[in-house]
Each structure stands twice: as structure tokens, then as C-alpha cells.
Design a protein around this motif. Sequence first.
Motif, short mmCIF file in Angstrom:
data_model
loop_
_atom_site.label_atom_id
_atom_site.label_comp_id
_atom_site.label_asym_id
_atom_site.label_seq_id
_atom_site.Cartn_x
_atom_site.Cartn_y
_atom_site.Cartn_z
N GLN A 56 27.55 62.07 -23.13
CA GLN A 56 28.10 63.38 -23.50
C GLN A 56 27.11 64.14 -24.39
OE1 GLN A 56 31.95 62.23 -25.11
NE2 GLN A 56 32.93 63.16 -23.33
N GLY B 74 24.24 65.41 -22.22
CA GLY B 74 24.70 66.58 -21.46
C GLY B 74 24.76 67.82 -22.34
N TYR B 75 25.27 67.68 -23.56
CA TYR B 75 25.36 68.82 -24.45
C TYR B 75 23.98 69.32 -24.85
CZ TYR B 75 26.36 72.06 -28.10
OH TYR B 75 26.39 73.21 -28.85
N LYS C 79 21.24 69.19 -23.14
CA LYS C 79 20.68 69.92 -22.00
C LYS C 79 21.32 71.30 -21.87
CE LYS C 79 19.20 65.90 -19.35
NZ LYS C 79 19.41 65.10 -18.14
N GLU C 80 22.64 71.37 -22.07
CA GLU C 80 23.34 72.66 -22.01
C GLU C 80 22.86 73.58 -23.13
OE1 GLU C 80 27.58 72.11 -22.13
OE2 GLU C 80 27.52 70.67 -20.47
N TRP C 81 22.70 73.03 -24.33
CA TRP C 81 22.28 73.82 -25.48
C TRP C 81 20.91 74.45 -25.23
CZ3 TRP C 81 18.40 73.63 -29.23
CH2 TRP C 81 18.61 74.43 -30.35
N LEU D 297 19.69 75.46 -22.52
CA LEU D 297 19.78 76.54 -21.54
C LEU D 297 20.34 77.83 -22.12
CD1 LEU D 297 21.07 74.54 -18.43
CD2 LEU D 297 18.74 75.35 -18.88
N LEU D 298 20.92 77.77 -23.31
CA LEU D 298 21.49 78.97 -23.94
C LEU D 298 20.38 79.91 -24.39
CD1 LEU D 298 24.11 77.25 -26.29
CD2 LEU D 298 24.57 78.37 -24.10
N ASP E 67 22.83 82.60 -28.67
CA ASP E 67 23.90 81.63 -28.40
C ASP E 67 23.54 80.26 -28.96
OD1 ASP E 67 25.51 83.51 -27.17
OD2 ASP E 67 24.80 83.03 -25.15
N LYS E 68 22.25 79.91 -28.93
CA LYS E 68 21.81 78.65 -29.55
C LYS E 68 22.16 78.65 -31.03
CE LYS E 68 17.79 77.05 -26.88
NZ LYS E 68 17.61 77.98 -25.78
N SER F 187 27.58 67.22 -32.70
CA SER F 187 27.31 66.37 -31.54
C SER F 187 26.27 65.31 -31.85
CB SER F 187 26.83 67.22 -30.36
OG SER F 187 27.82 68.11 -29.95
#
Length: 91
Positions: free
Chosen positions: A25, A28-29, A31-33, A35-36, A40-41, A51
Motif C-alpha cells: 500500500q 502504491g501511494y 507511486k501515486e504521489w 504523479l501528482l 497537489d504534492k 503513509s
Amino acid sequence: MDKLIANVQVLIKVETEHPNLLDPQLLGYLKEWLLLDNSDKEAAIPKLQKSLTDGLDVDLTGTMWEEEWLANGKVCLCDACVVARKCIDGI
């Protein structure tokens, strides 16, 4: 922000080189972060910090988050935890 982004990228690279060091988890977070967009980051930094703290056994002794520390007090010196502490320190 640039240093934090670089540290998150290093943490992902450590996981790539040494699988199963990170909680799936958390990975995954992270990697998502990445992409912001930068605004937004910045807005997501509190969630990133939480996290990292929850996803690894990170020693926050001596940091501003010491009182909120959710780990069990054991300090891990694996590459992933060392880089995660750099990420948290950069927040």
C-alpha cells in the motif's frame, strides 16, 4: 520539494532492487504521489508523512513528529528505512 521527490524516487528504486521491503500500500501511494502536480504534492504531504510512518518501522526520535510516532520504537537500518527517514526529514 525537489529533494523530497528525489528521496521518494530513491525509496521506490530501493524497493525495485530489494522487493518486499515496503508495504504494498505504501509503494502504491508513493507511486501515486509522484504523479501528482507540485501543488497537489504539497497538499498531500501530511498523507505522505503518515503513509511513510505507518508503512515502515521509522524512527522519528528527535523530529517534530516524535510525539505522533506510530512505530514501535525499534530502529531499522535497512536501505528502505534509511531513505524513508530522509523523506520524512525533508517534509
